[in-house]
Design a protein around this motif. Structure first.
Motif, PDB file in Angstrom:
ATOM      1  N   TRP A  45       0.804  -1.213   0.000  1.00  0.00           N
ATOM      2  CA  TRP A  45       0.000   0.000   0.000  1.00  0.00           C
ATOM      3  C   TRP A  45       0.842   1.270   0.000  1.00  0.00           C
ATOM      4  N   MET A  46       1.992   1.257   0.681  1.00  0.00           N
ATOM      5  CA  MET A  46       2.838   2.450   0.769  1.00  0.00           C
ATOM      6  C   MET A  46       4.301   2.117   0.437  1.00  0.00           C
ATOM      7  N   PRO A  47       4.567   1.539  -0.715  1.00  0.00           N
ATOM      8  CA  PRO A  47       5.948   1.109  -1.009  1.00  0.00           C
ATOM      9  C   PRO A  47       6.918   2.269  -1.168  1.00  0.00           C
ATOM     10  N   TYR A  48       6.474   3.331  -1.818  1.00  0.00           N
ATOM     11  CA  TYR A  48       7.370   4.476  -2.041  1.00  0.00           C
ATOM     12  C   TYR A  48       7.759   5.142  -0.723  1.00  0.00           C
ATOM     13  N   GLY A  49       6.800   5.371   0.163  1.00  0.00           N
ATOM     14  CA  GLY A  49       7.109   6.016   1.435  1.00  0.00           C
ATOM     15  C   GLY A  49       8.010   5.169   2.295  1.00  0.00           C
ATOM     16  N   LEU A  50       7.741   3.870   2.374  1.00  0.00           N
ATOM     17  CA  LEU A  50       8.580   2.982   3.185  1.00  0.00           C
ATOM     18  C   LEU A  50       9.996   2.930   2.651  1.00  0.00           C
ATOM     19  N   GLU A  51      10.136   2.816   1.340  1.00  0.00           N
ATOM     20  CA  GLU A  51      11.474   2.716   0.758  1.00  0.00           C
ATOM     21  C   GLU A  51      12.229   4.036   0.863  1.00  0.00           C
ATOM     22  N   ALA A  52      11.535   5.157   0.736  1.00  0.00           N
ATOM     23  CA  ALA A  52      12.198   6.462   0.862  1.00  0.00           C
ATOM     24  C   ALA A  52      12.791   6.637   2.256  1.00  0.00           C
ATOM     25  N   LEU A  53      12.050   6.237   3.287  1.00  0.00           N
ATOM     26  CA  LEU A  53      12.570   6.348   4.649  1.00  0.00           C
ATOM     27  C   LEU A  53      13.729   5.391   4.886  1.00  0.00           C
ATOM     28  N   ARG A  54      13.683   4.230   4.280  1.00  0.00           N
ATOM     29  CA  ARG A  54      14.780   3.269   4.447  1.00  0.00           C
ATOM     30  C   ARG A  54      16.035   3.716   3.711  1.00  0.00           C
ATOM     31  N   GLU A  55      15.856   4.370   2.574  1.00  0.00           N
ATOM     32  CA  GLU A  55      17.016   4.825   1.813  1.00  0.00           C
ATOM     33  C   GLU A  55      17.652   6.070   2.419  1.00  0.00           C
ATOM     34  N   ASN A  56      16.828   6.962   2.969  1.00  0.00           N
ATOM     35  CA  ASN A  56      17.348   8.215   3.516  1.00  0.00           C
ATOM     36  C   ASN A  56      16.856   8.365   4.955  1.00  0.00           C
ATOM     37  N   SER A  57      17.698   7.963   5.879  1.00  0.00           N
ATOM     38  CA  SER A  57      17.313   8.008   7.292  1.00  0.00           C
ATOM     39  C   SER A  57      17.112   9.435   7.790  1.00  0.00           C
ATOM     40  N   LYS A  58      17.602  10.437   7.050  1.00  0.00           N
ATOM     41  CA  LYS A  58      17.435  11.828   7.480  1.00  0.00           C
ATOM     42  C   LYS A  58      16.010  12.325   7.283  1.00  0.00           C
ATOM     43  N   LEU A  59      15.209  11.560   6.575  1.00  0.00           N
ATOM     44  CA  LEU A  59      13.800  11.920   6.443  1.00  0.00           C
ATOM     45  C   LEU A  59      12.989  11.505   7.667  1.00  0.00           C
ATOM     46  N   ILE A  60      13.574  10.700   8.527  1.00  0.00           N
ATOM     47  CA  ILE A  60      12.870  10.210   9.714  1.00  0.00           C
ATOM     48  C   ILE A  60      12.923  11.286  10.797  1.00  0.00           C
TER      49      ILE A  60
ATOM     50  N   LEU B  24      13.934  13.220  -5.298  1.00  0.00           N
ATOM     51  CA  LEU B  24      12.620  12.988  -4.700  1.00  0.00           C
ATOM     52  C   LEU B  24      12.701  12.679  -3.208  1.00  0.00           C
ATOM     53  N   MET B  25      13.901  12.730  -2.650  1.00  0.00           N
ATOM     54  CA  MET B  25      14.062  12.438  -1.231  1.00  0.00           C
ATOM     55  C   MET B  25      14.826  13.554  -0.503  1.00  0.00           C
ATOM     56  N   LYS B  26      14.713  14.761  -1.019  1.00  0.00           N
ATOM     57  CA  LYS B  26      15.459  15.861  -0.422  1.00  0.00           C
ATOM     58  C   LYS B  26      14.822  16.368   0.864  1.00  0.00           C
ATOM     59  N   SER B  27      13.527  16.169   1.006  1.00  0.00           N
ATOM     60  CA  SER B  27      12.866  16.653   2.218  1.00  0.00           C
ATOM     61  C   SER B  27      11.698  15.755   2.570  1.00  0.00           C
ATOM     62  N   GLU B  28      11.279  15.825   3.811  1.00  0.00           N
ATOM     63  CA  GLU B  28      10.130  15.055   4.252  1.00  0.00           C
ATOM     64  C   GLU B  28       8.858  15.521   3.547  1.00  0.00           C
ATOM     65  N   LYS B  29       8.786  16.799   3.227  1.00  0.00           N
ATOM     66  CA  LYS B  29       7.586  17.353   2.592  1.00  0.00           C
ATOM     67  C   LYS B  29       7.320  16.696   1.238  1.00  0.00           C
ATOM     68  N   MET B  30       8.382  16.429   0.467  1.00  0.00           N
ATOM     69  CA  MET B  30       8.199  15.835  -0.856  1.00  0.00           C
ATOM     70  C   MET B  30       7.573  14.452  -0.744  1.00  0.00           C
ATOM     71  N   VAL B  31       7.953  13.699   0.253  1.00  0.00           N
ATOM     72  CA  VAL B  31       7.380  12.361   0.438  1.00  0.00           C
ATOM     73  C   VAL B  31       5.971  12.462   1.007  1.00  0.00           C
ATOM     74  N   ASN B  32       5.773  13.381   1.945  1.00  0.00           N
ATOM     75  CA  ASN B  32       4.450  13.519   2.556  1.00  0.00           C
ATOM     76  C   ASN B  32       3.398  13.945   1.541  1.00  0.00           C
ATOM     77  N   ASP B  33       3.787  14.835   0.629  1.00  0.00           N
ATOM     78  CA  ASP B  33       2.831  15.310  -0.362  1.00  0.00           C
ATOM     79  C   ASP B  33       2.333  14.183  -1.265  1.00  0.00           C
ATOM     80  N   TYR B  34       3.173  13.180  -1.443  1.00  0.00           N
ATOM     81  CA  TYR B  34       2.788  12.061  -2.300  1.00  0.00           C
ATOM     82  C   TYR B  34       1.589  11.319  -1.715  1.00  0.00           C
TER      83      TYR B  34
END
Length: 957
Positions: free
Chosen positions: A556-571, A659-669
């Motif tokens: 259901w949320m593959p992009y969000g989960l993978e983005a957080l795993r790839e860039n821990s600074k988004l957490i 696409l992983m420069k900020s938390e906002k970019m992932v949240n907007d998705y």
């Protein structure tokens, strides 16, 4: 000498110059005259003997005494036989002071001692020593027969004298000497026959943590002590089943437990650990918080009551006009076309047809709406050819009856009638579609571009235009083009609908919706489903809830989960203020693993893992280009078309960094995803609404980065083409191979793992996807070059697959059960394996020559030395294997599997268009000679047997 002569005169009685005997005087070797005794002078002889005897007594010489005794006996013999005259060679006795005694005819003559012990007389005769005379009994001297014995005896005597060994100690001394000689002989024999140290034991061994981990993984499944040529599966996978028997997922996997299932479990377990450790401080509308909430809400399926679940399900049925099986829902005006326009757009179920979005395999290579056949209760149409007494068919009947019992209180007879009605109708659809697919329809059975108006004319009973308009926000008209997977199938389904009773249509539509929602409903529904899957897939135990819910998050949320795993600074760790997180941008450089260190030189930064993946991709791609050019069974025009495409092919690893420069970019998705439902089954409907929005975005204008995300995480799991490898896909529109980070994580990949292991794992996936891409490009050539002759447009790979695979499969497979898609998939994997082994050998040659792979995507700082490829070291526990042999072991372990049951075997063949991994293992071992050859196995030890033919596929790359 004069003094000696005088003494001789005294002893001999007148011997010398004045001798009145007959014999002339003799000279010794020194030229001195010596006396001569007359043979008849007995008195003088006796006097001489007496004098000499006194001298012997005074000297104590035992040997001389023995000589005198013999002389006396001889004289007595002469006295009794005076007539006999003896002419004997004068004999000399040494050892009597300074004189020698000459003996002739019983007389002893004193001779002057010659220099150096010369025993030659004046007349040239040779004297004999006392010892010789004692041995010969006064006879003329003869050479000793035991001369060698005397030499050893004298050497032995000298040895005893040297070590001062007494008679009492002689025997222990001899035994001691023999023991030393025996030990010396043993040492010599050991030195000669001791086995030589194998060369591999002198090589350096890699003791880094990653090397030890790779060895541990290989050895945990393999049995290196087995004979690889006669028992290759035991050699590579002998401990695989043993490990599975002790695995926490034992009996839970829905299907064959193999390398892919093991890898999927490890990925899911790692994702679950990541989710469970996510901080809960983020805002409720952030991706981080939504992932935590989704996983937590999912676990309620274990505790939700059947009443709550039924409320949600009946609400959906009422929205679709009601189910006639329920009391009070006998609506005589229920209309199929009207309700089909709601089923998929609202709930995602697809009873007769389904819509999706995929890329057009022809210019302009854009996204297009796809139309394909709908779903049935069994995962493959082939199951409906089984006898009704088959365990799978029987379990499906039971499943239908149990679900009905959960919905309404019905009698046994009514439940049986319902189950039989649904099964017979589904079987009718399946058999009719299979019959039309077997007919030679030319291009009608291949994907075709149609307008919705054309499709409405061909399949008038299917409201495809109205359903598409309800499903997508994009403007849809009769002129809108769609990609139809199989036009003749949709036409047949339309004909079936027109001849079906309305009650059956109502039951079938409601069953499709129910079946779609059952996995997310109460435990009663889930238990009925698990009982059916036990017969279908061989599942023995219930799936753990953590595993099920982690899979839900990944889907259901593959992009969000993978983005957080790839860039821990988004957490968000401790910042509750969302605006703070949105205003602070994460740096563009992302290093998702601790092990993936960077080589820094000024502003250049090299990610080791990514650079190794790129190097492997471009090398394998170039090998495919060379293989196609060198084949004589691919026409020149197709060769040029495919090689030109391959030359421009790129690779993308993971989510684009922009696409992983900020938390906002992932949240907007995920702004449109709502997960506030109290009952989890209602969340399925919300998630389907979000998936439709994602498909709408795909139909619009996307940037390259957005398109990569859409390809990597498609909103729906179905499409026109099946991806041969999970988490890796070829993008037709971008001409790019997209690899998920899940493929480049430990424990399956690390740049410090041996190159052979990485190449056998990730390299094999890359090779298979590229070969599948070549098949896709061949179809693309046929669709774009329509003005070419028919023989030029033929798909040579598909043709070879249909001819080749039928010959090389074991006799245990029923040819009618193997679909054309299954044959093509097996052929592509067989050919990809052959080329992969060749590519690994050429890569090793390039590394030896230090020949770079020149590609703009590979950093100039990336060299074989930087990646540690120039200094190869042996693996602990696997030191006997060189790089080619280590590659063979790691590659064959990709096909390790637990021996399957009949249900698993049939389900994999019919559902996944694949054969069990053990059969695939044997097929590859026989059909790719370079694998067995690397282990020094002869062709006679691997060909034929076990129901396999000795024939080989000749036309492979």
């Amino acid at each position: 000498m004069a003094e000696n002569a005088a003494k001789g005169a005294v002893i001999g009685g007148g011997a010398g110059a004045g001798n009145d005997g007959d014999d002339p005087p003799r000279r010794n070797m020194n030229g001195n005259r010596s006396a001569r005794f007359a043979s008849e002078g007995n008195a003088i002889g006796k006097k001489g003997l007496s004098v000499h005897k006194k001298s012997l007594d005074s000297s104590g010489d035992d040997e001389a005494k023995l000589l005198l005794q013999q002389q006396q006996q001889q004289q007595q013999h002469h006295h009794h036989h005076p007539q006999q005259v003896h002419h004997k060679v004068p004999q000399v006795v040494k050892g009597l002071g300074v004189t020698d005694i000459g003996v002739d005819s019983g007389a002893v003559v004193a001779l002057p001692e010659g220099e150096n012990g010369d025993l030659k007389g004046q007349d040239g005769s040779v004297g004999v020593s006392v010892i010789d005379m004692a041995d010969t009994g006064m006879q003329a001297h003869k050479p000793s027969k035991s001369k060698n014995k005397n030499v050893f005896s004298s050497a032995y005597s000298r040895l005893l004298a040297t070590f001062e060994v007494s008679k009492k100690s002689e025997r222990p001394f001899v035994l001691f000497i023999l023991l030393i000689l025996l030990l010396l002989l043993t040492v010599i024999l050991l030195a000669v026959f001791w086995p030589r140290l194998p060369g591999y034991l002198t090589k350096e061994v890699c003791l880094e943590a990653e090397c030890l981990e790779a060895s541990k993984q290989l050895l945990s499944w393999a049995k290196p002590e087995e004979n690889v040529c006669h028992l290759p599966f035991e050699w590579a996978c002998g401990r695989f089943e043993e490990k599975y028997n002790g695995h926490s997922f034992y009996g839970v996997n829905d299907g064959e437990w193999n390398f892919a299932a093991h890898q999927d479990y490890e990925d899911t377990a790692a994702a679950y650990e990541f989710i469970s450790k996510l901080p809960s401080v983020a805002m409720s509308y952030s991706t981080q918080s939504m992932i935590k909430k989704l996983h937590s809400t999912c676990t309620t399926v274990e505790t939700v009551s059947i009443t709550e679940a039924l409320i949600s399900l009946k609400r959906a049925m009422n929205h679709l006009g009601g189910w006639r099986m329920l009391l009070g829902n006998n609506n005589p005006h229920w209309d199929l076309r009207e309700n089909l326009q709601k089923v998929q757009p609202k709930y995602g179920a697809a009873p007769f047809f389904k819509l999706g979005v995929d890329c057009r395999n022809a210019p302009p290579y854009d996204y297009i709406i796809t139309v394909s056949e709908g779903d049935l209760g069994l995962p493959s149409k082939e199951f409906y050819t089984l006898d009704e007494r088959h365990p799978i068919i029987h379990a499906y009947h039971t499943y239908l009856k149990d679900i009905l019992a959960h919905l309404i209180a019905s009698s046994t007879i009514k439940s049986q009638e319902y189950a039989k009605m649904i099964f017979n109708y589904e079987r009718r659809i399946a058999l009719d579609l299979m019959s039309v697919l077997r007919e030679p329809n030319g291009n009608a059975s291949r994907p075709q571009i149609r307008t919705l108006q054309q499709l409405a004319d061909e399949a008038p009973s299917l409201p495809i235009l109205q359903t598409a308009q309800a499903m997508f926000k994009k403007k849809i008209t009769e002129k809108t083009q769609v990609l139809v997977k199989n036009p003749v199938v949709l036409k047949m389904i339309s004909q079936i609908i027109t001849t079906t009773d309305k009650e059956i249509l109502n039951n079938f539509v409601m069953w499709s919706v129910t079946r779609h929602l059952v996995p997310y409903m109460s435990p009663e529904f889930r238990h009925s489903m698990q009982a059916f899957e036990k017969a279908l897939y061989g599942v023995q135990s219930k799936e753990p809830i953590w595993h099920f819910c982690t899979k839900v998050v990944q889907q259901w949320m593959p992009y969000g989960l993978e983005a957080l795993r790839e860039n821990s600074k988004l957490i968000v760790q401790d910042q509750p203020d969302r605006h703070y997180a949105e205003s602070h941008m994460a740096p563009p450089e992302v290093d998702p693993y601790r092990s993936s260190q960077l080589v820094t030189d000024g502003s250049d930064r090299i990610r080791y893992d990514d650079e190794l993946v790129k190097m492997m991709f471009y090398h394998i791609r170039d090998e495919y280009k060379s293989a196609i050019i060198n084949t004589n069974w691919v026409n020149e025009k197709l060769t040029k078309f495919v090689t030109d495409k391959l030359s421009m092919m790129r690779v993308q690893i993971g989510i684009p960094e922009e696409l992983m420069k900020s938390e906002k970019m992932v949240n907007d998705y995920y702004n449109e995803l709502v997960l506030d439902e109290l009952v989890f089954v209602d969340g399925v409907i919300s998630q389907w609404g979000f998936a439709k929005l994602a498909m709408d975005r795909m139909l619009g204008n996307l940037t390259e980065s957005e398109r990569i995300v859409s390809e990597l995480f498609p909103p729906v799991p179905f499409g026109i083409r099946r991806d041969p490898v999970p988490h890796m896909k070829y993008s037709i529109g971008l001409n790019m191979l997209i690899i998920s980070r899940e493929k480049t994580r430990e424990p399956f990949f690390h740049h410090k793992y041996p190159l052979a292991v990485n190449f056998a794992r990730l390299g094999a996936d890359i090779s298979l996807v590229i070969h599948d891409t070549i098949n896709t490009l061949t179809e693309q050539f046929r669709d774009t070059e329509t003005n070419q002759p028919a023989h030029i447009l033929e798909n040579v790979f598909d043709e070879e697959a249909q001819q080749c695979i039928s010959k090389v499969l074991p006799h245990s497979f029923n040819p009618s059960r193997i679909s054309n898609d299954s044959k093509l998939h097996l052929y592509l994997e067989l050919s990809a394996s052959s080329l992969l082994t060749q590519a690994f050998g050429t890569l090793l040659d390039k590394i030896d020559r230090n020949e770079r792979i020149f590609e703009s995507a590979i950093s100039e700082k990336t060299t074989y030395d930087v990646l540690g490829l120039r200094h190869w070291r042996r693996q602990a526990g696997l030191r006997r294997y060189d790089q080619q042999q280590l590659f063979t072991l790691a590659y064959m372990q990709r096909h390790c599997a637990v021996p399957d049951s009949g249900a698993v075997r049939l389900s994999k063949l019919l559902t996944n268009s694949n054969i069990p991994e053990m059969e695939k293992f044997n097929l590859l071992w026989r059909q790719v000679p370079s694998l067995a050859a690397s282990m020094d196995c002869s062709s006679s030890s691997i060909g034929g047997g076990d129901g396999y033919e000795n024939s080989h596929c000749s036309r492979i790359l």
